[in-house]
Design an enzyme around this catalytic site. Sequence first.
Site, PDB file in Angstrom:
ATOM      1  N   ARG A   1     -25.075  -5.192  -8.135  1.00  0.00           N
ATOM      2  CA  ARG A   1     -26.237  -5.141  -9.032  1.00  0.00           C
ATOM      3  C   ARG A   1     -27.303  -4.180  -8.525  1.00  0.00           C
ATOM      4  O   ARG A   1     -28.324  -4.021  -9.184  1.00  0.00           O
ATOM      5  CB  ARG A   1     -26.858  -6.548  -9.105  1.00  0.00           C
ATOM      6  CG  ARG A   1     -26.373  -7.369 -10.295  1.00  0.00           C
ATOM      7  CD  ARG A   1     -26.911  -8.771 -10.089  1.00  0.00           C
ATOM      8  NE  ARG A   1     -27.228  -9.440 -11.296  1.00  0.00           N
ATOM      9  CZ  ARG A   1     -26.456 -10.376 -11.851  1.00  0.00           C
ATOM     10  NH1 ARG A   1     -25.291 -10.702 -11.323  1.00  0.00           N
ATOM     11  NH2 ARG A   1     -26.840 -10.990 -12.943  1.00  0.00           N
TER      12      ARG A   1
ATOM     13  N   ARG B   1     -25.452 -21.236 -24.792  1.00  0.00           N
ATOM     14  CA  ARG B   1     -24.361 -21.402 -23.812  1.00  0.00           C
ATOM     15  C   ARG B   1     -24.362 -22.786 -23.162  1.00  0.00           C
ATOM     16  O   ARG B   1     -25.401 -23.324 -22.805  1.00  0.00           O
ATOM     17  CB  ARG B   1     -24.506 -20.349 -22.708  1.00  0.00           C
ATOM     18  CG  ARG B   1     -23.523 -20.591 -21.554  1.00  0.00           C
ATOM     19  CD  ARG B   1     -23.411 -19.430 -20.623  1.00  0.00           C
ATOM     20  NE  ARG B   1     -24.665 -18.971 -20.070  1.00  0.00           N
ATOM     21  CZ  ARG B   1     -24.760 -17.868 -19.330  1.00  0.00           C
ATOM     22  NH1 ARG B   1     -23.695 -17.140 -19.067  1.00  0.00           N
ATOM     23  NH2 ARG B   1     -25.933 -17.504 -18.852  1.00  0.00           N
TER      24      ARG B   1
ATOM     25  N   ARG C   1     -27.257 -24.128 -17.936  1.00  0.00           N
ATOM     26  CA  ARG C   1     -27.837 -23.522 -16.746  1.00  0.00           C
ATOM     27  C   ARG C   1     -29.354 -23.577 -16.770  1.00  0.00           C
ATOM     28  O   ARG C   1     -29.972 -23.361 -17.815  1.00  0.00           O
ATOM     29  CB  ARG C   1     -27.368 -22.065 -16.628  1.00  0.00           C
ATOM     30  CG  ARG C   1     -26.098 -21.942 -15.831  1.00  0.00           C
ATOM     31  CD  ARG C   1     -25.477 -20.590 -15.903  1.00  0.00           C
ATOM     32  NE  ARG C   1     -26.387 -19.469 -15.636  1.00  0.00           N
ATOM     33  CZ  ARG C   1     -25.977 -18.214 -15.566  1.00  0.00           C
ATOM     34  NH1 ARG C   1     -24.689 -17.927 -15.707  1.00  0.00           N
ATOM     35  NH2 ARG C   1     -26.829 -17.250 -15.341  1.00  0.00           N
TER      36      ARG C   1
HETATM   37  P1  AP5 Z   1     -25.085 -14.500 -13.156  1.00  0.00           P
HETATM   38  O1  AP5 Z   1     -24.508 -15.847 -13.117  1.00  0.00           O
HETATM   39  O2  AP5 Z   1     -24.234 -13.318 -12.787  1.00  0.00           O
HETATM   40  O3  AP5 Z   1     -25.729 -14.294 -14.566  1.00  0.00           O
HETATM   41  P2  AP5 Z   1     -25.887 -13.011 -15.502  1.00  0.00           P
HETATM   42  O4  AP5 Z   1     -25.540 -11.682 -14.990  1.00  0.00           O
HETATM   43  O5  AP5 Z   1     -27.303 -13.166 -15.956  1.00  0.00           O
HETATM   44  O6  AP5 Z   1     -24.826 -13.159 -16.536  1.00  0.00           O
HETATM   45  P3  AP5 Z   1     -24.440 -14.446 -17.279  1.00  0.00           P
HETATM   46  O7  AP5 Z   1     -23.548 -15.311 -16.470  1.00  0.00           O
HETATM   47  O8  AP5 Z   1     -25.718 -15.095 -17.778  1.00  0.00           O
HETATM   48  O9  AP5 Z   1     -23.724 -13.853 -18.557  1.00  0.00           O
HETATM   49  P4  AP5 Z   1     -22.249 -13.328 -18.824  1.00  0.00           P
HETATM   50  O10 AP5 Z   1     -22.332 -11.848 -19.076  1.00  0.00           O
HETATM   51  O11 AP5 Z   1     -21.280 -13.785 -17.795  1.00  0.00           O
HETATM   52  O12 AP5 Z   1     -22.008 -14.025 -20.211  1.00  0.00           O
HETATM   53  P5  AP5 Z   1     -20.999 -15.212 -20.628  1.00  0.00           P
HETATM   54  O13 AP5 Z   1     -19.598 -14.739 -20.593  1.00  0.00           O
HETATM   55  O14 AP5 Z   1     -21.339 -16.478 -19.923  1.00  0.00           O
HETATM   56  O15 AP5 Z   1     -26.372 -14.419 -12.214  1.00  0.00           O
HETATM   57  C1  AP5 Z   1     -27.359 -15.437 -12.234  1.00  0.00           C
HETATM   58  C2  AP5 Z   1     -28.430 -15.120 -11.197  1.00  0.00           C
HETATM   59  O16 AP5 Z   1     -27.840 -15.073  -9.874  1.00  0.00           O
HETATM   60  C3  AP5 Z   1     -29.135 -13.753 -11.335  1.00  0.00           C
HETATM   61  O17 AP5 Z   1     -30.197 -13.818 -12.258  1.00  0.00           O
HETATM   62  C4  AP5 Z   1     -29.589 -13.500  -9.901  1.00  0.00           C
HETATM   63  O18 AP5 Z   1     -30.732 -14.252  -9.586  1.00  0.00           O
HETATM   64  C5  AP5 Z   1     -28.423 -14.042  -9.081  1.00  0.00           C
HETATM   65  N1  AP5 Z   1     -27.384 -13.035  -8.768  1.00  0.00           N
HETATM   66  C6  AP5 Z   1     -26.087 -13.028  -9.214  1.00  0.00           C
HETATM   67  N2  AP5 Z   1     -25.410 -11.975  -8.735  1.00  0.00           N
HETATM   68  C7  AP5 Z   1     -26.289 -11.278  -7.963  1.00  0.00           C
HETATM   69  C8  AP5 Z   1     -26.186 -10.068  -7.221  1.00  0.00           C
HETATM   70  N3  AP5 Z   1     -25.049  -9.354  -7.170  1.00  0.00           N
HETATM   71  N4  AP5 Z   1     -27.282  -9.643  -6.539  1.00  0.00           N
HETATM   72  C9  AP5 Z   1     -28.440 -10.357  -6.556  1.00  0.00           C
HETATM   73  N5  AP5 Z   1     -28.610 -11.504  -7.267  1.00  0.00           N
HETATM   74  C10 AP5 Z   1     -27.546 -11.954  -7.964  1.00  0.00           C
HETATM   75  O19 AP5 Z   1     -21.413 -15.345 -22.189  1.00  0.00           O
HETATM   76  C11 AP5 Z   1     -22.695 -15.837 -22.574  1.00  0.00           C
HETATM   77  C12 AP5 Z   1     -22.542 -16.727 -23.824  1.00  0.00           C
HETATM   78  O20 AP5 Z   1     -22.135 -15.917 -24.928  1.00  0.00           O
HETATM   79  C13 AP5 Z   1     -21.464 -17.836 -23.677  1.00  0.00           C
HETATM   80  O21 AP5 Z   1     -21.906 -18.982 -24.342  1.00  0.00           O
HETATM   81  C14 AP5 Z   1     -20.223 -17.242 -24.401  1.00  0.00           C
HETATM   82  O22 AP5 Z   1     -19.417 -18.254 -24.964  1.00  0.00           O
HETATM   83  C15 AP5 Z   1     -20.863 -16.343 -25.449  1.00  0.00           C
HETATM   84  N6  AP5 Z   1     -20.094 -15.127 -25.708  1.00  0.00           N
HETATM   85  C16 AP5 Z   1     -19.429 -14.363 -24.805  1.00  0.00           C
HETATM   86  N7  AP5 Z   1     -18.864 -13.286 -25.402  1.00  0.00           N
HETATM   87  C17 AP5 Z   1     -19.193 -13.382 -26.728  1.00  0.00           C
HETATM   88  C18 AP5 Z   1     -18.900 -12.566 -27.867  1.00  0.00           C
HETATM   89  N8  AP5 Z   1     -18.170 -11.437 -27.766  1.00  0.00           N
HETATM   90  N9  AP5 Z   1     -19.385 -12.951 -29.072  1.00  0.00           N
HETATM   91  C19 AP5 Z   1     -20.133 -14.088 -29.185  1.00  0.00           C
HETATM   92  N10 AP5 Z   1     -20.439 -14.919 -28.148  1.00  0.00           N
HETATM   93  C20 AP5 Z   1     -19.981 -14.559 -26.930  1.00  0.00           C
END
Ligand code: AP5
Length: 214
Positions: A87, A126, A160
């Site tokens: 990131r 979600r 979450r």
């Molecule tokens: P992290 O858990 O990585 O969260 P994020 O990047 O904010 O991503 P998400 O998990 O929220 O989303 P996603 O893209 O995986 O979406 P999902 O598939 O679930 O990080 C959380 C925290 O940890 C950060 O804020 C930071 O503090 C820390 N952190 C993590 N990694 C770090 C790093 N490398 N360095 C520093 N800090 C770090 O989908 C979302 C929803 O949409 C679901 O309900 C799903 O069913 C739905 N959905 C998915 N695809 C579709 C579609 N095509 N159409 C309709 N709905 C859909």
Amino acid sequence: MNIILIGPPGAGKGTQAKRLVAERGMVQLSTGDMLREAKDSGTEMGQRVAEVMSKGALVTDEIVIGLIAEKLDSLGDAGAIFDGFPRTLAQADALDALLQKRGTPIAHVIEVRVNDEALVARISGRFSCASCGEVYHDVTRPTRQPGICDVCGSTEFTRRADDNEESLRARLMSYYKQTSPLLGYYHAKGQLSVVDGMGEMDIVAQQISAVLDH
Ligand code: AP5
């Protein structure tokens, strides 16, 4: 084959990573999941991590690089999907160095591109199975039977703590400020492909498969 999925919070990285695990036997390495585990462990490090995550800011490079290095040590021959890592440019450099040592470089970096307005709807709907972690959505991916996990049959679900509008705004800001510069970095290295994450999950999965099979 090692790949990176990159995109803003809620873009669908985790959803697509889980499909690749099921369909291709790859291993998902999600730093978000690792940090949530650390948070739940109740250690001092976990408490620090919890505070940073609740604000939607990034945890220090040192902590996340350490977590990934540990996982890579025990990774077999299966390809890894880096989900939410790297990131920052420092994390990208560290990953390159770790993979170079193993002789298994990154084959593809895939940007999952989604409009900001759609992210709010995805994040606010979600929920996950408390037992196996399967991710659902109130509207776009409900459980087949109400209140029962499709995968393991559990009836317990969680949402979450950082899935609220205020935290999402901060997470988006971190993404644009600290993570989006990586897109230029991987483009310059000739590794970046972009998929349209606005489509249905199956369509997004097809686009990702096309990149991997190219
Ligand atoms: P992290 O858990 O990585 O969260 P994020 O990047 O904010 O991503 P998400 O998990 O929220 O989303 P996603 O893209 O995986 O979406 P999902 O598939 O679930 O990080 C959380 C925290 O940890 C950060 O804020 C930071 O503090 C820390 N952190 C993590 N990694 C770090 C790093 N490398 N360095 C520093 N800090 C770090 O989908 C979302 C929803 O949409 C679901 O309900 C799903 O069913 C739905 N959905 C998915 N695809 C579709 C579609 N095509 N159409 C309709 N709905 C859909």
